[in-house]
Design a protein around this motif. Sequence first.
Motif, PDB file in Angstrom:
ATOM      1  N   MET A   1       0.844  -1.199   0.000  1.00 54.16           N
ATOM      2  CA  MET A   1       0.000   0.000   0.000  1.00 54.16           C
ATOM      3  C   MET A   1       0.879   1.250   0.000  1.00 54.16           C
ATOM      4  O   MET A   1       1.786   1.379   0.805  1.00 54.16           O
ATOM      5  CB  MET A   1      -0.907   0.014   1.241  1.00 54.16           C
ATOM      6  CG  MET A   1      -1.848   1.202   1.304  1.00 54.16           C
ATOM      7  SD  MET A   1      -2.836   1.226   2.830  1.00 54.16           S
ATOM      8  CE  MET A   1      -3.872  -0.210   2.584  1.00 54.16           C
ATOM      9  N   SER A   2       0.610   2.165  -0.907  1.00 55.01           N
ATOM     10  CA  SER A   2       1.407   3.376  -1.054  1.00 55.01           C
ATOM     11  C   SER A   2       1.094   4.385   0.048  1.00 55.01           C
ATOM     12  O   SER A   2      -0.037   4.448   0.549  1.00 55.01           O
ATOM     13  CB  SER A   2       1.133   4.008  -2.425  1.00 55.01           C
ATOM     14  OG  SER A   2       1.658   5.315  -2.496  1.00 55.01           O
ATOM     15  N   VAL A   3       2.088   5.195   0.417  1.00 55.60           N
ATOM     16  CA  VAL A   3       1.846   6.249   1.410  1.00 55.60           C
ATOM     17  C   VAL A   3       0.866   7.290   0.884  1.00 55.60           C
ATOM     18  O   VAL A   3       0.248   8.017   1.649  1.00 55.60           O
ATOM     19  CB  VAL A   3       3.165   6.945   1.828  1.00 55.60           C
ATOM     20  CG1 VAL A   3       4.075   5.986   2.569  1.00 55.60           C
ATOM     21  CG2 VAL A   3       3.865   7.560   0.631  1.00 55.60           C
ATOM     22  N   ASP A   4       0.710   7.357  -0.435  1.00 58.13           N
ATOM     23  CA  ASP A   4      -0.242   8.308  -1.032  1.00 58.13           C
ATOM     24  C   ASP A   4      -1.687   7.903  -0.773  1.00 58.13           C
ATOM     25  O   ASP A   4      -2.594   8.727  -0.924  1.00 58.13           O
ATOM     26  CB  ASP A   4      -0.020   8.393  -2.547  1.00 58.13           C
ATOM     27  CG  ASP A   4       1.334   8.969  -2.916  1.00 58.13           C
ATOM     28  OD1 ASP A   4       1.476  10.192  -2.879  1.00 58.13           O
ATOM     29  OD2 ASP A   4       2.235   8.184  -3.235  1.00 58.13           O
ATOM     30  N   SER A   5      -1.900   6.648  -0.401  1.00 59.30           N
ATOM     31  CA  SER A   5      -3.259   6.115  -0.358  1.00 59.30           C
ATOM     32  C   SER A   5      -3.978   6.299   0.971  1.00 59.30           C
ATOM     33  O   SER A   5      -5.150   5.956   1.087  1.00 59.30           O
ATOM     34  CB  SER A   5      -3.238   4.619  -0.694  1.00 59.30           C
ATOM     35  OG  SER A   5      -2.532   3.893   0.302  1.00 59.30           O
ATOM     36  N   LYS A  17       7.640  11.572   2.298  1.00 60.68           N
ATOM     37  CA  LYS A  17       8.322  11.208   1.052  1.00 60.68           C
ATOM     38  C   LYS A  17       9.776  11.671   1.068  1.00 60.68           C
ATOM     39  O   LYS A  17      10.659  10.999   0.519  1.00 60.68           O
ATOM     40  CB  LYS A  17       7.580  11.807  -0.143  1.00 60.68           C
ATOM     41  CG  LYS A  17       6.263  11.100  -0.459  1.00 60.68           C
ATOM     42  CD  LYS A  17       5.651  11.616  -1.743  1.00 60.68           C
ATOM     43  CE  LYS A  17       4.462  10.769  -2.158  1.00 60.68           C
ATOM     44  NZ  LYS A  17       3.862  11.222  -3.437  1.00 60.68           N
ATOM     45  N   TYR A  21      10.018   7.359   2.238  1.00 61.12           N
ATOM     46  CA  TYR A  21       8.915   6.413   2.332  1.00 61.12           C
ATOM     47  C   TYR A  21       8.147   6.347   1.011  1.00 61.12           C
ATOM     48  O   TYR A  21       7.810   7.371   0.424  1.00 61.12           O
ATOM     49  CB  TYR A  21       7.938   6.829   3.432  1.00 61.12           C
ATOM     50  CG  TYR A  21       8.430   6.610   4.839  1.00 61.12           C
ATOM     51  CD1 TYR A  21       9.658   7.102   5.256  1.00 61.12           C
ATOM     52  CD2 TYR A  21       7.661   5.929   5.766  1.00 61.12           C
ATOM     53  CE1 TYR A  21      10.109   6.918   6.547  1.00 61.12           C
ATOM     54  CE2 TYR A  21       8.099   5.742   7.070  1.00 61.12           C
ATOM     55  CZ  TYR A  21       9.324   6.245   7.448  1.00 61.12           C
ATOM     56  OH  TYR A  21       9.764   6.065   8.735  1.00 61.12           O
ATOM     57  N   LYS A  22       7.845   5.144   0.573  1.00 63.50           N
ATOM     58  CA  LYS A  22       7.020   4.929  -0.613  1.00 63.50           C
ATOM     59  C   LYS A  22       5.805   4.068  -0.295  1.00 63.50           C
ATOM     60  O   LYS A  22       4.694   4.368  -0.712  1.00 63.50           O
ATOM     61  CB  LYS A  22       7.841   4.281  -1.727  1.00 63.50           C
ATOM     62  CG  LYS A  22       8.964   5.170  -2.273  1.00 63.50           C
ATOM     63  CD  LYS A  22       9.716   4.478  -3.406  1.00 63.50           C
ATOM     64  CE  LYS A  22      10.834   5.373  -3.945  1.00 63.50           C
ATOM     65  NZ  LYS A  22      11.581   4.705  -5.039  1.00 63.50           N
ATOM     66  N   ASN A  23       6.064   2.992   0.443  1.00 60.68           N
ATOM     67  CA  ASN A  23       4.989   2.064   0.787  1.00 60.68           C
ATOM     68  C   ASN A  23       4.917   1.864   2.298  1.00 60.68           C
ATOM     69  O   ASN A  23       5.917   1.983   3.000  1.00 60.68           O
ATOM     70  CB  ASN A  23       5.207   0.710   0.107  1.00 60.68           C
ATOM     71  CG  ASN A  23       5.172   0.819  -1.400  1.00 60.68           C
ATOM     72  OD1 ASN A  23       4.197   1.328  -1.979  1.00 60.68           O
ATOM     73  ND2 ASN A  23       6.218   0.339  -2.065  1.00 60.68           N
ATOM     74  N   GLN A  29      -0.027  -0.316   7.893  1.00 60.61           N
ATOM     75  CA  GLN A  29      -1.294  -0.550   7.202  1.00 60.61           C
ATOM     76  C   GLN A  29      -2.400  -0.918   8.179  1.00 60.61           C
ATOM     77  O   GLN A  29      -3.554  -0.496   8.018  1.00 60.61           O
ATOM     78  CB  GLN A  29      -1.132  -1.675   6.172  1.00 60.61           C
ATOM     79  CG  GLN A  29      -0.225  -1.333   5.003  1.00 60.61           C
ATOM     80  CD  GLN A  29      -0.108  -2.483   4.016  1.00 60.61           C
ATOM     81  OE1 GLN A  29      -1.090  -3.146   3.687  1.00 60.61           O
ATOM     82  NE2 GLN A  29       1.100  -2.737   3.535  1.00 60.61           N
TER      83      GLN A  29
END
Length: 221
Positions: A1-5, A17, A21-23, A29
């Motif tokens: 799961m992406s940090v954007d989500s 970011k 951090y990307k995921n 989660q």
Amino acid sequence: MSVDSIGLSANLLKAVKACGYKNLTPIQQIAIPVIRTGVDVLASAQTGTGKTAAFTLPILDSLANKVRPNADGFDTTTTIKALILTPTRELAAQVEKNVKAYSEFLPLRSGVIFGGVNMPPQTKMLKSGVDVLVATPGRLIEHLEQRNLDLSQVQFLVLDEADRMLDMGFSEAINRIVGEARWRKQTMLFSATLEGAGVIRFAKEVSVSYTHLTLPTSDLV
């Protein structure tokens, strides 16, 4: 799961970011959505699983949304709003380093206090005001006894590595701190292990009702 989500505010996401951090990790989660609902949490998570971000990101997001900036861009209030307790000075320093990195673009101030160093610089920092304080129990009690801080406005209380703090004999200090922060809105306990009755019993003492979070066996390291 992406940090954007997960719907972080723009400035918090920018800092996350910038930290690379990307995921999200499995504990992030699982924990972040639950913490955001405002319930008390008891989470089992080993060091190195990303647990610091799991509790810090939703706290920072919540606090940043309520800030009333002054001329310097920080909150007009100078009270401690989030308190994170850790068993050792090394962990306290690392957690506060992460908090500072995550809040780089937020109007929030953080600080850390632990034993083994002179108190006056810590006292000056506390008197100037911090929104998020990371502390070891023993040094925090010392500052409480000297009336250098007030925990009556704490909204979020985190006990990081709660099992280690209990093993190190901090239960009496923690109970006093919990009492000083009795008006808090949310309590979070993170523990590497829930073996034995100690952590579970303590969680029941500091929280009327909590949600128990554990990683699926396949995600444990």
